[in-house]
Design a protein around this motif. Structure first.
Motif, PDB file in Angstrom:
ATOM      1  N   MET A 127       0.051  -1.124   0.137  1.00  0.00           N
ATOM      2  CA  MET A 127      -0.053   0.356   0.176  1.00  0.00           C
ATOM      3  C   MET A 127       0.698   1.731   0.385  1.00  0.00           C
ATOM      4  O   MET A 127       0.655   2.130  -0.712  1.00  0.00           O
ATOM      5  CB  MET A 127      -0.788  -0.401   1.275  1.00  0.00           C
ATOM      6  N   ALA A 128       1.889   1.388   0.749  1.00  0.00           N
ATOM      7  CA  ALA A 128       2.448   2.392   0.620  1.00  0.00           C
ATOM      8  C   ALA A 128       3.812   2.636   0.080  1.00  0.00           C
ATOM      9  O   ALA A 128       3.914   4.262  -0.490  1.00  0.00           O
ATOM     10  CB  ALA A 128       3.653   2.672   2.238  1.00  0.00           C
ATOM     11  N   THR A 129       3.818   1.477  -1.097  1.00  0.00           N
ATOM     12  CA  THR A 129       4.890   2.686  -2.388  1.00  0.00           C
ATOM     13  C   THR A 129       3.471   2.838  -3.410  1.00  0.00           C
ATOM     14  O   THR A 129       3.801   2.311  -4.475  1.00  0.00           O
ATOM     15  CB  THR A 129       5.090   1.164  -2.354  1.00  0.00           C
ATOM     16  N   GLY A 130       2.467   2.697  -3.082  1.00  0.00           N
ATOM     17  CA  GLY A 130       1.495   2.851  -4.277  1.00  0.00           C
ATOM     18  C   GLY A 130       0.975   1.625  -5.571  1.00  0.00           C
ATOM     19  O   GLY A 130       1.129   2.226  -6.105  1.00  0.00           O
ATOM     20  N   PHE A 131       1.315   0.931  -4.911  1.00  0.00           N
ATOM     21  CA  PHE A 131       1.176  -0.899  -5.325  1.00  0.00           C
ATOM     22  C   PHE A 131       2.269  -0.926  -6.108  1.00  0.00           C
ATOM     23  O   PHE A 131       2.257  -1.271  -6.785  1.00  0.00           O
ATOM     24  CB  PHE A 131       0.130  -0.853  -6.386  1.00  0.00           C
ATOM     25  N   LYS A 132       3.416  -1.257  -5.203  1.00  0.00           N
ATOM     26  CA  LYS A 132       5.532  -0.881  -5.760  1.00  0.00           C
ATOM     27  C   LYS A 132       6.090   0.150  -6.468  1.00  0.00           C
ATOM     28  O   LYS A 132       6.096  -0.079  -7.126  1.00  0.00           O
ATOM     29  CB  LYS A 132       5.512  -2.322  -6.010  1.00  0.00           C
ATOM     30  N   LYS A 133       4.694   0.978  -6.920  1.00  0.00           N
ATOM     31  CA  LYS A 133       4.740   1.856  -8.205  1.00  0.00           C
ATOM     32  C   LYS A 133       6.042   3.198  -7.192  1.00  0.00           C
ATOM     33  O   LYS A 133       7.518   3.790  -8.174  1.00  0.00           O
ATOM     34  CB  LYS A 133       4.117   3.032  -8.416  1.00  0.00           C
ATOM     35  N   PHE A 134       5.895   3.362  -5.682  1.00  0.00           N
ATOM     36  CA  PHE A 134       6.758   3.723  -5.628  1.00  0.00           C
ATOM     37  C   PHE A 134       8.442   3.561  -4.749  1.00  0.00           C
ATOM     38  O   PHE A 134       7.837   2.191  -3.796  1.00  0.00           O
ATOM     39  CB  PHE A 134       6.113   4.944  -3.971  1.00  0.00           C
ATOM     40  N   PRO A 135       9.277   3.857  -4.805  1.00  0.00           N
ATOM     41  CA  PRO A 135      10.786   2.377  -4.702  1.00  0.00           C
ATOM     42  C   PRO A 135      10.742   2.916  -3.575  1.00  0.00           C
ATOM     43  O   PRO A 135      11.337   3.220  -2.963  1.00  0.00           O
ATOM     44  CB  PRO A 135      11.822   3.583  -5.048  1.00  0.00           C
ATOM     45  N   ASN A 136      10.466   5.324  -3.039  1.00  0.00           N
ATOM     46  CA  ASN A 136      10.184   5.609  -1.034  1.00  0.00           C
ATOM     47  C   ASN A 136       9.350   6.546  -1.088  1.00  0.00           C
ATOM     48  O   ASN A 136       9.112   6.915  -1.951  1.00  0.00           O
ATOM     49  CB  ASN A 136      12.116   5.689  -1.149  1.00  0.00           C
ATOM     50  N   LEU A 137       9.455   6.419  -0.147  1.00  0.00           N
ATOM     51  CA  LEU A 137       9.027   7.925   0.256  1.00  0.00           C
ATOM     52  C   LEU A 137       9.375   8.934   0.509  1.00  0.00           C
ATOM     53  O   LEU A 137       9.030   9.933   1.605  1.00  0.00           O
ATOM     54  CB  LEU A 137       7.703   7.656   1.650  1.00  0.00           C
ATOM     55  N   GLN A 138      10.622   9.105  -0.224  1.00  0.00           N
ATOM     56  CA  GLN A 138      11.990  10.028   1.372  1.00  0.00           C
ATOM     57  C   GLN A 138      10.867  11.687   0.497  1.00  0.00           C
ATOM     58  O   GLN A 138      10.667  11.397  -0.679  1.00  0.00           O
ATOM     59  CB  GLN A 138      12.875  10.346   0.326  1.00  0.00           C
ATOM     60  N   GLY A 139      11.479  12.320   1.456  1.00  0.00           N
ATOM     61  CA  GLY A 139      10.863  14.402   1.006  1.00  0.00           C
ATOM     62  C   GLY A 139       9.130  13.912   1.654  1.00  0.00           C
ATOM     63  O   GLY A 139       8.969  15.567   1.614  1.00  0.00           O
ATOM     64  N   MET A 140       8.560  13.175   2.121  1.00  0.00           N
ATOM     65  CA  MET A 140       6.915  12.767   2.124  1.00  0.00           C
ATOM     66  C   MET A 140       6.979  12.903   3.062  1.00  0.00           C
ATOM     67  O   MET A 140       6.979  12.692   4.727  1.00  0.00           O
ATOM     68  CB  MET A 140       6.007  11.755   1.190  1.00  0.00           C
ATOM     69  N   ASP A 141       5.807  14.631   3.855  1.00  0.00           N
ATOM     70  CA  ASP A 141       5.042  14.253   5.069  1.00  0.00           C
ATOM     71  C   ASP A 141       3.688  13.520   5.010  1.00  0.00           C
ATOM     72  O   ASP A 141       2.667  13.785   4.305  1.00  0.00           O
ATOM     73  CB  ASP A 141       4.268  15.231   5.903  1.00  0.00           C
ATOM     74  N   ILE A 142       3.722  12.403   5.993  1.00  0.00           N
ATOM     75  CA  ILE A 142       3.158  11.303   5.910  1.00  0.00           C
ATOM     76  C   ILE A 142       2.431  10.682   6.580  1.00  0.00           C
ATOM     77  O   ILE A 142       2.300  11.429   8.463  1.00  0.00           O
ATOM     78  CB  ILE A 142       3.491   9.653   5.475  1.00  0.00           C
ATOM     79  N   VAL A 143       0.656   9.972   6.367  1.00  0.00           N
ATOM     80  CA  VAL A 143      -0.464  10.149   8.131  1.00  0.00           C
ATOM     81  C   VAL A 143      -1.004   9.017   7.592  1.00  0.00           C
ATOM     82  O   VAL A 143      -1.788   8.546   6.398  1.00  0.00           O
ATOM     83  CB  VAL A 143      -1.294  11.316   7.987  1.00  0.00           C
ATOM     84  N   GLU A 144      -0.706   8.238   8.591  1.00  0.00           N
ATOM     85  CA  GLU A 144      -1.644   6.883   8.857  1.00  0.00           C
ATOM     86  C   GLU A 144      -2.787   7.130   9.654  1.00  0.00           C
ATOM     87  O   GLU A 144      -2.573   7.553  10.982  1.00  0.00           O
ATOM     88  CB  GLU A 144      -0.911   5.412   9.049  1.00  0.00           C
ATOM     89  N   VAL A 145      -4.204   7.058   9.089  1.00  0.00           N
ATOM     90  CA  VAL A 145      -5.311   7.016   9.579  1.00  0.00           C
ATOM     91  C   VAL A 145      -6.117   5.624  10.016  1.00  0.00           C
ATOM     92  O   VAL A 145      -6.020   4.959   9.468  1.00  0.00           O
ATOM     93  CB  VAL A 145      -6.212   7.775   8.812  1.00  0.00           C
ATOM     94  N   GLY A 146      -6.072   5.278  11.794  1.00  0.00           N
ATOM     95  CA  GLY A 146      -6.467   4.169  11.915  1.00  0.00           C
ATOM     96  C   GLY A 146      -4.858   2.999  12.188  1.00  0.00           C
ATOM     97  O   GLY A 146      -4.557   2.366  11.355  1.00  0.00           O
TER      98      GLY A 146
END
Length: 331
Positions: A127-146
């Motif tokens: 999920m976090a890789t956008g179904f394996k499209k993103f190699p990483n999330l560097q530079g992103m501010d992320i939130v998990e709800v739940g």
């Protein structure tokens, strides 16, 4: 239909007044156990037992998955109870997992101490890789709800390296557990919050993650509106959950309302079933070794082991497990 409505009203009343009748039930147990046995025999003899169990099932489904405030309240108390009952740190994730059709079902490399919850981490990675499209999330501010017991978001921070990560959960006990368990991880924090009224400013988040949590919310339309509000233009919303096949259209209509555009939809039911099949023995061992015997039945249903209601519903396609990638439109 009228019988179901009456039964639902009775159940809601029982929950609201439980502080009065529960002590009475305990002290009068010898009397009412005999009465229930007699009632069961009578209903069986009259051929009404199947009707009663069907009505109870309908009421349970409404309370847990379709009601507004009752559903939200019950799930909060249930997760508070689970956290109190199982404070050990080795149980860090709460989802049905993701596996591929190979001998092992593995998709990622993990440290040895993470192997026991491999399939749950694999769902987070997917999920976090956008179904394996993103190699990483560097530079992103992320939130998990739940964010639950926090292990999924901690995995994302460790392996995908976002700039910052915030977990929001409605269970204060779970938030406390997370902040104690993961307090040495930089750029990771957990706070209490309502999915329908998130404690986050407008337009400041690059990516919102929601894994097997939205079925607990009383008002999913309000939740999606909140996600849209906190996302930056062009921000990503990655959500996955199970739902009745008959409710899929309404669910997707809510997701696409407002200023969110659906980029990808993947049915991962087969992957989730494979995960549950490969992971059932571990889940059963955890339940049997770490929880009171009287809770085994309900926890087996909750955990999704082979033969449970949710497993059978996924297998029959009466319930589906779907993953979505949406993006907030740029103005």
């Amino acid at each position: 239909m009228i019988y179901t409505c009456v039964l639902i009203s009775l159940l809601v009343t029982l929950i609201a007044t439980s502080w009065i009748w529960v002590p009475v039930v305990i002290f009068t147990a010898p009397l009412w156990i005999g009465g229930l046995l007699a009632l069961y025999i009578l209903l069986k003899a009259l051929g009404l037992w199947k009707w009663v169990t069907r009505m109870i099932g309908d009421a349970y489904d409404w309370l847990m998955f379709r009601s507004d405030k009752p559903r939200k309240y019950i799930w909060q108390k249930f997760y508070n109870f689970l956290c109190w009952m199982f404070p050990q740190g080795e149980w860090k994730t709460m989802n049905y997992g993701y596996a591929v059709h190979t001998e092992t079902g593995h998709t990622i490399v993990l440290d040895p101490d993470e192997e026991t919850e491999r399939f749950s981490y694999q769902l987070y990675h997917y999920m976090a890789t956008g179904f394996k499209k993103f190699p990483n999330l560097q530079g992103m501010d992320i939130v998990e709800v739940g964010s639950g017991r926090g292990g999924g978001l901690a995995y994302v921070v460790k392996y995908l390296k976002p700039k910052s990560a915030l977990g929001v959960d409605y269970s204060k006990q779970q938030v406390s557990f997370c902040n104690e368990t993961y307090n040495k991880i930089e750029n990771l924090k957990y706070v209490w919050g309502d999915a329908e009224n998130l404690p986050i400013s407008d337009g400041v988040v690059d990516l919102v993650l929601n894994v097997e949590s939205s079925h607990c919310y009383g008002n999913q339309r309000a939740f999606v509106a909140e996600v849209e509000r906190i996302l930056k233009p062009g921000g990503h919303f990655l959500i996955t959950d199970f739902m009745a096949t008959t409710e899929l259209g309404d669910y997707e209509e809510i997701l696409k309302s407002g200023n969110l555009e659906m980029v990808t939809k993947n049915d991962v039911t087969e992957n989730v079933l494979m995960s549950l099949k490969l992971d059932s023995n571990r889940r059963l061992d955890l339940i049997q070794q770490r929880t009171p015997r009287f809770l085994h039945s309900i926890l087996k249903k909750f955990s999704g082991v082979e033969g449970s209601n949710i497993y059978n519903q996924l297998e029959s396609q009466d319930t589906v497990y779907v993953a979505y990638h949406l993006v907030k439109k740029k103005e």
